[in-house]
Motif scaffolding. Structure first.
Motif, mmCIF file in Angstrom:
data_model
loop_
_atom_site.group_PDB
_atom_site.id
_atom_site.type_symbol
_atom_site.label_atom_id
_atom_site.label_comp_id
_atom_site.label_asym_id
_atom_site.label_seq_id
_atom_site.Cartn_x
_atom_site.Cartn_y
_atom_site.Cartn_z
ATOM 1 N N GLY A 33 0.818 -1.208 0.000
ATOM 2 C CA GLY A 33 0.000 0.000 0.000
ATOM 3 C C GLY A 33 0.848 1.252 0.000
ATOM 4 O O GLY A 33 0.550 2.228 -0.709
ATOM 5 N N TRP A 34 1.928 1.240 0.784
ATOM 6 C CA TRP A 34 2.824 2.385 0.817
ATOM 7 C C TRP A 34 3.469 2.589 -0.554
ATOM 8 O O TRP A 34 3.568 3.717 -1.044
ATOM 9 C CB TRP A 34 3.897 2.195 1.900
ATOM 10 N N CYS A 35 3.868 1.491 -1.184
ATOM 11 C CA CYS A 35 4.484 1.576 -2.511
ATOM 12 C C CYS A 35 3.513 2.168 -3.532
ATOM 13 O O CYS A 35 3.912 2.932 -4.410
ATOM 14 C CB CYS A 35 4.951 0.201 -2.976
ATOM 15 N N GLU A 36 2.243 1.824 -3.415
ATOM 16 C CA GLU A 36 1.241 2.369 -4.337
ATOM 17 C C GLU A 36 1.147 3.889 -4.213
ATOM 18 O O GLU A 36 0.816 4.572 -5.178
ATOM 19 C CB GLU A 36 -0.123 1.743 -4.072
ATOM 20 N N ASP A 37 1.415 4.406 -3.023
ATOM 21 C CA ASP A 37 1.345 5.847 -2.785
ATOM 22 C C ASP A 37 2.603 6.587 -3.223
ATOM 23 O O ASP A 37 2.605 7.816 -3.247
ATOM 24 C CB ASP A 37 1.103 6.132 -1.296
ATOM 25 N N LEU A 50 3.096 -2.785 -9.848
ATOM 26 C CA LEU A 50 3.281 -3.211 -8.455
ATOM 27 C C LEU A 50 2.670 -4.574 -8.174
ATOM 28 O O LEU A 50 3.198 -5.343 -7.383
ATOM 29 C CB LEU A 50 2.700 -2.174 -7.497
ATOM 30 N N LYS A 51 1.568 -4.890 -8.835
ATOM 31 C CA LYS A 51 0.943 -6.197 -8.629
ATOM 32 C C LYS A 51 1.841 -7.325 -9.122
ATOM 33 O O LYS A 51 1.763 -8.443 -8.629
ATOM 34 C CB LYS A 51 -0.405 -6.251 -9.342
ATOM 35 N N LYS A 52 2.671 -7.013 -10.105
ATOM 36 C CA LYS A 52 3.577 -8.016 -10.671
ATOM 37 C C LYS A 52 4.861 -8.166 -9.861
ATOM 38 O O LYS A 52 5.595 -9.132 -10.051
ATOM 39 C CB LYS A 52 3.936 -7.644 -12.108
ATOM 40 N N ARG A 60 12.482 -4.952 -0.686
ATOM 41 C CA ARG A 60 13.700 -4.226 -1.071
ATOM 42 C C ARG A 60 13.389 -2.778 -1.429
ATOM 43 O O ARG A 60 14.183 -1.876 -1.143
ATOM 44 C CB ARG A 60 14.396 -4.927 -2.235
ATOM 45 N N GLY A 61 12.231 -2.550 -2.066
ATOM 46 C CA GLY A 61 11.827 -1.178 -2.388
ATOM 47 C C GLY A 61 11.613 -0.348 -1.137
ATOM 48 O O GLY A 61 12.018 0.816 -1.076
ATOM 49 N N GLU A 72 12.520 1.215 10.145
ATOM 50 C CA GLU A 72 11.620 2.310 10.495
ATOM 51 C C GLU A 72 10.187 2.030 10.063
ATOM 52 O O GLU A 72 9.239 2.436 10.737
ATOM 53 C CB GLU A 72 12.118 3.630 9.889
ATOM 54 N N PHE A 73 10.018 1.342 8.943
ATOM 55 C CA PHE A 73 8.667 0.984 8.524
ATOM 56 C C PHE A 73 8.014 0.100 9.577
ATOM 57 O O PHE A 73 6.864 0.326 9.954
ATOM 58 C CB PHE A 73 8.697 0.260 7.163
#
Length: 77
Positions: A33-37, A50-52, A60-61, A72-73
Motif C-alpha cells: 500500500g505504501w508503494c502504491e502511494d 506493483l501487482k507483478k 527491497r523497495g 523504520e517501517f
C-alpha cells in the motif's frame, strides 16, 4: 550465509526474513500500500507494475525508498 542486510527468502514460509526482521503478511500488505502511494511505484506504461512485483521486490523497495528502511517501517506498525 547471508549477512544481516541481505534478504533470505523461503517460499515455503508465510513470513519473510529480511536481516533481523520478520515481515508478516499483513505488514507486507501495508508495504504494498505504501508503494502504491509512492511516485517510484507508478508506471504509466504498466498500471499493474506493483501487482507483478514479488514480495521480495516490495521489501527491497521499502528498504531503499522508505526513510530509515524496513526497520523504520516496522517501527511505525
Amino acid at each position: 550465509m547471508a549477512d544481516r542486510h541481505s534478504p533470505k527468502w523461503n517460499s515455503h514460509l508465510i513470513a519473510h526474513q529480511f536481516g533481523p526482521f520478520v515481515i508478516r503478511p499483513h505488514v507486507l500488505n501495508d508495504m504494498r500500500g505504501w508503494c502504491e502511494d509512492c511516485s517510484w511505484g507508478e508506471h504509466e506504461d504498466d498500471p499493474d507494475f506493483l501487482k507483478k512485483m514479488s514480495d521480495e521486490q516490495i521489501i527491497r523497495g521499502v528498504q531503499r525508498h522508505y526513510e530509515g528502511g524496513v526497520k523504520e517501517f516496522l517501527r511505525g506498525q
